[in-house]
Design a protein around this motif. Structure first.
Motif, PDB file in Angstrom:
ATOM      1  N   CYS A 159      -3.190  21.671 -33.598  1.00  0.00           N
ATOM      2  CA  CYS A 159      -3.078  20.974 -34.882  1.00  0.00           C
ATOM      3  C   CYS A 159      -3.852  21.638 -36.022  1.00  0.00           C
ATOM      4  N   ALA A 160      -4.866  22.416 -35.695  1.00  0.00           N
ATOM      5  CA  ALA A 160      -5.682  23.064 -36.728  1.00  0.00           C
ATOM      6  C   ALA A 160      -5.011  24.357 -37.179  1.00  0.00           C
ATOM      7  N   ASP A 161      -4.033  24.239 -38.040  1.00  0.00           N
ATOM      8  CA  ASP A 161      -3.323  25.389 -38.621  1.00  0.00           C
ATOM      9  C   ASP A 161      -2.695  26.295 -37.577  1.00  0.00           C
ATOM     10  N   GLY A 162      -2.338  25.737 -36.410  1.00  0.00           N
ATOM     11  CA  GLY A 162      -1.704  26.531 -35.372  1.00  0.00           C
ATOM     12  C   GLY A 162      -2.656  27.408 -34.587  1.00  0.00           C
ATOM     13  N   SER A 163      -3.959  27.298 -34.863  1.00  0.00           N
ATOM     14  CA  SER A 163      -4.962  28.137 -34.210  1.00  0.00           C
ATOM     15  C   SER A 163      -5.521  27.441 -32.972  1.00  0.00           C
ATOM     16  N   LEU A 164      -5.403  28.091 -31.822  1.00  0.00           N
ATOM     17  CA  LEU A 164      -5.964  27.517 -30.598  1.00  0.00           C
ATOM     18  C   LEU A 164      -7.488  27.482 -30.682  1.00  0.00           C
ATOM     19  N   GLY A 165      -8.103  28.525 -31.249  1.00  0.00           N
ATOM     20  CA  GLY A 165      -9.562  28.577 -31.349  1.00  0.00           C
ATOM     21  C   GLY A 165     -10.124  27.450 -32.203  1.00  0.00           C
ATOM     22  N   ARG A 166      -9.568  27.268 -33.405  1.00  0.00           N
ATOM     23  CA  ARG A 166     -10.051  26.197 -34.291  1.00  0.00           C
ATOM     24  C   ARG A 166      -9.736  24.824 -33.704  1.00  0.00           C
ATOM     25  N   SER A 167      -8.574  24.712 -33.085  1.00  0.00           N
ATOM     26  CA  SER A 167      -8.207  23.434 -32.464  1.00  0.00           C
ATOM     27  C   SER A 167      -9.169  23.095 -31.325  1.00  0.00           C
ATOM     28  N   LEU A 169     -12.280  24.063 -31.036  1.00  0.00           N
ATOM     29  CA  LEU A 169     -13.586  23.695 -31.601  1.00  0.00           C
ATOM     30  C   LEU A 169     -13.578  22.242 -32.072  1.00  0.00           C
ATOM     31  N   LEU A 170     -12.515  21.834 -32.737  1.00  0.00           N
ATOM     32  CA  LEU A 170     -12.422  20.454 -33.211  1.00  0.00           C
ATOM     33  C   LEU A 170     -12.286  19.473 -32.048  1.00  0.00           C
ATOM     34  N   TRP A 171     -11.583  19.900 -30.997  1.00  0.00           N
ATOM     35  CA  TRP A 171     -11.492  19.064 -29.793  1.00  0.00           C
ATOM     36  C   TRP A 171     -12.873  18.896 -29.161  1.00  0.00           C
ATOM     37  N   ALA A 172     -13.623  19.997 -29.056  1.00  0.00           N
ATOM     38  CA  ALA A 172     -14.962  19.948 -28.469  1.00  0.00           C
ATOM     39  C   ALA A 172     -15.876  19.038 -29.285  1.00  0.00           C
ATOM     40  N   GLU A 173     -15.761  19.118 -30.611  1.00  0.00           N
ATOM     41  CA  GLU A 173     -16.554  18.251 -31.484  1.00  0.00           C
ATOM     42  C   GLU A 173     -16.238  16.777 -31.215  1.00  0.00           C
TER      43      GLU A 173
END
Length: 409
Positions: A159-167, A169-173
């Motif tokens: 969901c975070a702009d199609g980025s697995l890395g950013r997604s 991080l937000l999931w971990a948060e």
């Protein structure tokens, strides 16, 4: 009473800051002591509590080690916890009122305050507690799958702009604060819209959430007399705001009506290049923004995300302006279709163009809608009433936790 306000920005960066500064001024007028906690920034309004503010964070690290350190502080800021703990010990506030605290301050400060016996209020300016990406948008589409606290959708859909890395991080948060129960330490969530109220109640229950509409001091704004007959959008130029839909509607109208865009954001250069027929005035503030709103015939709010309670709409209504807006989120609570403005289905460019043109060719209808809008703001969105309700909430929450004396005394 002493109230500690926390927000990551201490300058008028957006709606959350406007609301907070208004609330702080309302509390001071009621002889409430106000304490401030934020992040250091050159743009900050002066504060006598600046020595407690956290260091500035940008999250644009270059090395791998710096990126890891930034990612960890993005989830939990030990600096923010340490500083707010020191501030609470020194100032002994009766209550902590959080606004936009995510990432730079983190919800860890909620836990820190609660563990020291300070009840916490959190005003919801977006959907962060029930949507890791804030907006309830996934790849441009409305999504509420994380509303009950199951956040794995963000990984599957990136969901975070199609980025697995950013997604990730937000999931971990989200998972970290769910595990610690950070949001469950909040005494009361304030939902400025009924729509937001329903979204948050789904996860936290009705006893944790209260609906308190935003307020505006309409007495400081003179109702506009006449206009220059153009449509105006003012605000951030980002995808969820639907500004490109408005620009497409204007382009298809082929000069039938005039469009002014006031604001900046990540889409500014691209939109100005693609749609040269519209007038882009950049970021306006103060007298320039007031004049631009006053001279507009209609204000357009074309959002495609679940807007909460946009202050831009309240400001336009206080000016006595009719509004054309998306039928989404909390917007229909402010814009009464056929009474203070016209609603259209989000993303429907043809409908949007028709609604704008309908009002711009009918000055008498604009004036009727504008008068109704001003009356609605005065009767239902008084800033003084907002302050009185907020103060009553503080008193009830303090009493309910049995906090009859200052913390640490």
């Amino acid at each position: 009473m002493k109230v500690l306000f926390a927000n990551k920005f201490f300058f008028r960066n957006g709606g959350s800051e406007v609301v907070m500064f208004d609330e702080m001024e309302l509390m001071r007028r009621r002889n409430v002591d106000v304490v401030e906690f934020s992040m250091n920034d050159d743009r900050n309004i002066p504060s006598r509590f600046q020595s407690y503010f956290v260091s500035r964070k940008s999250y644009r690290a270059s090395s791998r080690r710096e990126k890891l350190r930034s990612a960890l502080s993005f989830i939990h800021s030990s600096e923010a916890v340490s500083q707010i703990t020191r501030l609470i010990r020194d100032e002994k506030p009766d209550i902590l009122h959080c606004h936009n605290i995510y990432h730079q301050l983190t919800p860890s400060i909620v836990t820190a305050a609660a563990e020291m016996g300070v009840p916490v209020v959190l005003t919801l300016h977006d959907y962060k507690p029930v949507c890791p990406v804030y907006t309830q948008l996934s790849n441009g589409q409305v999504c509420t799958r994380c509303g009950d606290g199951a956040f794995e959708t963000i990984l599957a859909r990136r969901c975070a702009d199609g980025s697995l890395g950013r997604s990730a991080l937000l999931w971990a948060e989200a998972r970290y604060h769910a595990l610690l129960g950070s949001y469950h330490r909040v005494g009361k969530f304030i939902a400025p819209s009924k729509f937001m109220y329903e979204a948050i109640v789904r996860r936290f229950g009705a006893d944790k959430v209260v609906h308190i509409p935003n307020g505006i001091d309409a007495s400081r704004i003179d109702t506009s007399v006449g206009d220059d007959g153009y449509a105006l959008y003012f605000g951030r130029l980002s995808p969820e705001k639907g500004v490109e839909d408005l620009l497409k509607a204007h382009a298809t109208a082929q000069g039938a009506w005039r469009l002014v865009i006031a604001g900046t954001g990540p889409l500014f250069d691209e939109l100005r290049r693609k749609y040269p027929a519209a007038e882009f005035r950049g970021h306006l503030m103060g007298i320039d923004l007031e004049r631009t709103i006053r001279e507009a015939g209609v204000i357009v709010v074309p959002s495609v995300w679940h807007e909460n309670s946009p202050l831009s709409i309240l400001e336009a209504m206080a000016h006595g302006k009719p509004i054309v807006a998306s039928r989404i989120g909390g917007i229909p609570e402010l814009v009464r279709d056929g009474t203070t403005g016209l609603l259209f289905d989000p993303g429907d460019v043809v409908q949007l163009s028709e609604k704008v043109r309908t009002l711009l060719v009918d000055r008498s209808r604009r004036e009727v809608f504008g008068r109704n809008a001003r009356k609605t703001v005065e009767n239902e969105y008084s800033l003084e009433e907002h302050g009185a309700t907020l103060l009553s909430l503080y008193e009830d929450l303090i009493a309910s936790v049995g906090l009859h004396r200052k913390v640490g005394s």
